[in-house]
Each structure stands twice: as C-alpha cells, then as structure tokens.
Design an enzyme around this catalytic site. Structure first.
Site, short mmCIF file in Angstrom:
data_model
loop_
_atom_site.label_atom_id
_atom_site.label_comp_id
_atom_site.label_asym_id
_atom_site.label_seq_id
_atom_site.Cartn_x
_atom_site.Cartn_y
_atom_site.Cartn_z
N ASP A 37 0.81 -1.20 -0.04
CA ASP A 37 -0.07 -0.20 0.07
C ASP A 37 0.88 1.29 0.07
O ASP A 37 1.88 1.35 0.71
CB ASP A 37 -0.90 0.08 1.09
CG ASP A 37 -2.12 0.80 0.70
OD1 ASP A 37 -3.31 0.29 0.81
OD2 ASP A 37 -1.98 2.03 0.67
N ASP A 71 4.38 2.18 -4.93
CA ASP A 71 3.43 2.78 -5.54
C ASP A 71 3.00 1.98 -6.96
O ASP A 71 4.19 1.75 -7.79
CB ASP A 71 3.83 4.30 -6.17
CG ASP A 71 2.95 4.85 -7.08
OD1 ASP A 71 1.87 4.46 -7.43
OD2 ASP A 71 3.17 6.00 -7.27
N ASN A 98 -5.17 -5.00 -6.63
CA ASN A 98 -6.59 -4.53 -5.91
C ASN A 98 -6.50 -3.03 -5.69
O ASN A 98 -7.55 -2.24 -5.61
CB ASN A 98 -6.83 -5.05 -4.57
CG ASN A 98 -7.76 -4.33 -3.65
OD1 ASN A 98 -8.67 -4.27 -4.03
ND2 ASN A 98 -7.19 -3.48 -2.83
N TYR A 169 -12.65 6.14 -14.02
CA TYR A 169 -12.80 5.00 -13.43
C TYR A 169 -13.18 3.77 -14.07
O TYR A 169 -12.72 2.51 -14.24
CB TYR A 169 -13.29 5.18 -12.15
CG TYR A 169 -13.51 4.15 -11.04
CD1 TYR A 169 -12.61 3.68 -10.03
CD2 TYR A 169 -14.83 3.46 -10.85
CE1 TYR A 169 -12.85 2.62 -9.30
CE2 TYR A 169 -15.07 2.07 -10.19
CZ TYR A 169 -13.96 1.94 -9.08
OH TYR A 169 -14.07 1.12 -8.26
N LYS A 173 -11.46 0.41 -15.21
CA LYS A 173 -12.03 -0.94 -15.03
C LYS A 173 -12.39 -1.76 -16.17
O LYS A 173 -12.42 -3.07 -15.94
CB LYS A 173 -13.04 -0.50 -13.83
CG LYS A 173 -12.83 -0.01 -12.44
CD LYS A 173 -11.65 -0.85 -11.94
CE LYS A 173 -11.62 -0.70 -10.43
NZ LYS A 173 -10.21 -1.45 -10.13
N THR A 203 -16.48 1.32 1.86
CA THR A 203 -14.90 1.38 2.03
C THR A 203 -14.55 3.19 1.83
O THR A 203 -15.68 3.78 1.62
CB THR A 203 -14.11 0.77 0.84
OG1 THR A 203 -14.34 1.35 -0.31
CG2 THR A 203 -14.15 -0.60 0.93
N1 LIG Z 1 -15.76 -0.48 -2.64
C1 LIG Z 1 -16.73 -1.13 -3.52
O1 LIG Z 1 -17.73 -1.07 -3.37
C2 LIG Z 1 -15.86 -1.37 -4.93
C3 LIG Z 1 -16.51 -1.84 -5.86
C4 LIG Z 1 -16.00 -2.50 -7.02
C5 LIG Z 1 -14.68 -2.09 -7.24
N2 LIG Z 1 -13.81 -1.83 -6.06
C6 LIG Z 1 -12.55 -1.89 -6.32
O2 LIG Z 1 -11.91 -2.47 -5.15
C7 LIG Z 1 -10.63 -1.94 -5.09
C8 LIG Z 1 -10.15 -1.60 -3.28
O3 LIG Z 1 -10.97 -0.46 -3.20
P1 LIG Z 1 -11.52 -0.22 -1.69
O4 LIG Z 1 -13.01 0.08 -2.05
O5 LIG Z 1 -11.22 -1.09 -0.83
O6 LIG Z 1 -11.15 1.36 -1.59
P2 LIG Z 1 -9.70 1.64 -0.53
O7 LIG Z 1 -9.58 3.26 -0.54
O8 LIG Z 1 -10.14 1.24 0.88
O9 LIG Z 1 -8.41 0.81 -0.77
C9 LIG Z 1 -7.60 1.05 -1.91
C10 LIG Z 1 -6.17 1.01 -1.35
O10 LIG Z 1 -5.20 1.22 -2.60
C11 LIG Z 1 -4.22 1.87 -2.02
N3 LIG Z 1 -3.58 2.76 -3.22
C12 LIG Z 1 -4.05 3.68 -3.96
N4 LIG Z 1 -3.33 4.17 -4.62
C13 LIG Z 1 -2.03 3.12 -4.60
C14 LIG Z 1 -0.80 2.96 -5.40
N5 LIG Z 1 -0.42 3.83 -6.34
N6 LIG Z 1 -0.03 2.08 -5.10
C15 LIG Z 1 -0.51 1.33 -4.06
N7 LIG Z 1 -1.57 1.37 -3.17
C16 LIG Z 1 -2.44 2.17 -3.56
C17 LIG Z 1 -4.93 2.96 -1.04
O11 LIG Z 1 -4.12 3.43 -0.19
C18 LIG Z 1 -5.91 1.98 -0.25
O12 LIG Z 1 -5.51 1.47 0.78
C19 LIG Z 1 -10.25 -0.90 -6.07
O13 LIG Z 1 -9.76 -1.33 -7.12
C20 LIG Z 1 -11.75 -0.32 -6.28
O14 LIG Z 1 -11.83 0.19 -7.59
C21 LIG Z 1 -14.34 -1.45 -5.08
#
Ligand SMILES: NC(=O)c1ccc[n+]([C@@H]2O[C@H](COP(=O)([O-])OP(=O)(O)OC[C@H]3O[C@@H](n4cnc5c(N)ncnc54)[C@H](O)[C@@H]3O)[C@@H](O)[C@H]2O)c1
Length: 306
Positions: A37, A71, A98, A169, A173, A203
C-alpha cells in the site's frame, strides 16, 4: 492443512478496505502475504505506512505478512514488489491487483491529470504488477519449475455497465477486463490463470460517493458475523481462485454483491445483417438497421419507437 499452505501472495492496495480483507483471508488459508500500500488519500494524494496495520492484523491472527509501501503506478516499484516476495519468502504464486483511487467528476469537469492518474493506478498498476509476475512465472515454467500462478484483478460495476461521473474509473475498470481476458490466453501455457473479481463493500472509495454510508470500521473487516456491505465478502472467492483447485477457472469475471457471486458474460453477438449488394450504402443501411436491428416500426420515412 490450509488450502494455500506454502503459497506466497501479493495483494496491492491492501492497507484498507477490500485489499485488507483479501490479505487476511489469504493468510487464514496459509499463504504468506506481501501487503502493498502506498498510503495516502482515496484520491491518491500523499503516502503513508497504511500497510502496517494490515500486517499487524494478519500477524495477530497467526498469519505471516510483510509490508511493501510501493506505488503501483510506478513500473519499477512493481518489479521491486515482486522481487520482495521472492527475497522474503522464496517464491511468488498469487498476485491480487486491487489498489485503486477515485477522482470522480463529469467529463466536462474532469482535469486530464485526474484521468491520467486514475488510469495509472488502476490500469497501469495492474499491468505492471502482472508484467513482472508473468515474467517470473514464465521463467520458472521454462526452467521446469511450473508454478500454479494466479493473477486476480479487480473490476467494478462502473467498468462493466458505465457510471455517470466516472469516465476515468469506468475506463480503467473496463480495460482491466480486457487485460484479464488477454492474460488468461497469454499465460495459460505456463500454468497460470488470470481472473477478475468485481467486489463491493463500504470503503473509503464508496464513502466519497453522494448518499453512501461511511466506510466499514477497519477492525470489523472480515468479521465472523456476516454483513452485506463487508469489504471482505469477496475475499473467500479470491482465496479459492488462488488455490490449486481453481486451475480450470480462467478468464472469468465474477462480481460479489452481499452474499451473491455473479458470473458475468461479456460481449456476445446481438444481431448480424448482411448485404446482397456486398458494399454497404449508408442510406439503405439506415433503413435496415431501424427495423432489423432495433425492432422499430416504419412511420412515413422514419423509424420510430412502437
Ligand atoms: N468498494 C467497492 O464497493 C468497490 C466496488 C468495485 C470495485 N472496487 C475496487 O476495489 C479495490 C479496492 O478499493 P476499496 O473500495 O477497498 O478502497 P480503499 O481506498 O479502501 O482501498 C484502496 C487501497 O489502494 C491503495 N492505493 C491507492 N493508490 C495506490 C498506489 N498507487 N499504489 C499502491 N496502493 C495504492 C490505497 O491506499 C488504499 O489502501 C479498488 O480497485 C476499487 O476500484 C471497490
């Protein structure tokens, strides 16, 4: 015996939310996990040691994990992450792409820098980590040391059906699905599968959307008690896809919504029309499309909805 005993996994963006749930679930089944992260905000601003909390949680439950603060939008740092798994635990079996950020705005209000940044994290990040992992998996296969490699990517409803305010986004995706389908073909001969999960859960990302509730409490992610919006609800699917047993599942897109797992089907032929005159004429083409493809009724010279 855990389903993933002896396996080594990388989960990107695992300091919060869904990635944290995946890390804990993979570790629960015996995998050693590199918890990546970069830290910072849900918009991808700043950085921090957010991975540490997930590592501590995994260890507190008897699992093994190490932090990586790289990153994913930096190609070299993705390579270092793969190398860290090999140096720390001797191998790499599983990559869960992720990490993600959001910078939502209608296209007319979206700065090009925001579009680029969202694509860099989601799409380039998924590609770069996969590139380095694939290079390792192939080299192992060529050396006669075949690994049941697993790449599990992350898509979203926005990418599959579109969503207002999310041109960046949704583009990223959707492209991740194309990347998944192609990796599934390119890596199959090396014994590696690539699938895509569409998770859900409350989240930091969902909390930025109008009318959505607050994010799930960090220490409640993956709780024994079921909650329909737990960010860890898709994690058992990810753990199973990562297992040796799942070797026959390749190039699939599976959404997870509350307790449901939904197998998606992509572009399929809707209707084919061919032309006796061979070369199409735009006027005649239009006349046929309305009736034959869209099922409209002719009224006068035009087609209108019946
Ligand atoms: N929450 C939902 O309902 C949902 C639905 C569909 C898809 N998603 C996808 O699930 C994944 C996780 O999202 P989430 O909802 O848990 O959000 P979140 O913000 O809790 O988690 C995302 C994480 O990615 C990290 N991150 C961001 N940029 C980064 C980088 N350049 N390098 C390394 N780490 C980095 C952030 O610090 C964070 O901890 C994402 O790909 C999101 O698009 C989420």
């Amino acid at each position: 015996m855990g389903m993933l005993d002896g396996k080594v996994a990388i989960v990107t963006g695992a300091g919060h939310g869904i990635g944290r749930g995946h890390s804990m679930e993979l570790a629960k089944h015996g995998a050693k996990v590199i918890v990546n992260d970069l830290g910072g905000s849900e918009r991808g601003e700043g950085e921090g040691r957010d991975a540490d909390q997930t590592v501590d949680l995994v260890k507190a439950r008897g699992g093994e994990a190490s932090a990586n603060y790289g990153d994913v939008s930096d190609h070299e740092q993705c390579g270092e992450m793969v190398q860290q798994a090999i140096d720390t635990y001797g191998r790499l079996d599983i990559v869960v792409n992720n990490a993600g950020i959001v910078r939502d705005a209608a296209i007319w209000n979206m700065p090009v820098e925001d579009f680029d940044k969202v694509l860099a994290v989601h799409l380039r990040g998924t590609w770069s980590t996969s590139h380095h992992a694939a290079t390792y998996f192939r080299a192992q296969a060529k050396a006669g040391n075949r690994i049941n490699g697993r790449i599990i990517n992350t898509t979203s409803g926005a990418g599959l059906t579109g969503n207002f305010g999310q041109t960046s986004y949704a583009t990223a995706k959707a492209a991740i699905v194309g990347l998944t389908l192609t990796l599934a073909q390119e890596l199959a001969s090396s014994g590696v599968t690539c699938n895509c999960v569409g998770p859900s859960g409350l989240t930091r990302i969902t909390a930025t959307m109008p009318g959505m509730p607050d994010s799930f409490e960090p220490d409640e992610i993956g709780d024994d008690e079921f909650h329909p919006m737990d960010p860890a609800n898709s994690s058992p699917l990810v753990a199973w896809l990562a297992s040796d047993e799942a070797g026959y599942v390749n190039g699939q897109v599976i959404r997870s919504l509350d307790d449901r797992l939904i197998w998606m089907q992509g572009w399929r032929e809707k209707k084919t029309i061919s032309n006796d005159e061979k070369k199409w004429d735009a006027t005649k083409l239009g006349a046929r499309l309305g009736g034959e493809v869209f099922g409209l009724q002719p009224t006068g010279l035009k087609f209108e909805q019946a």
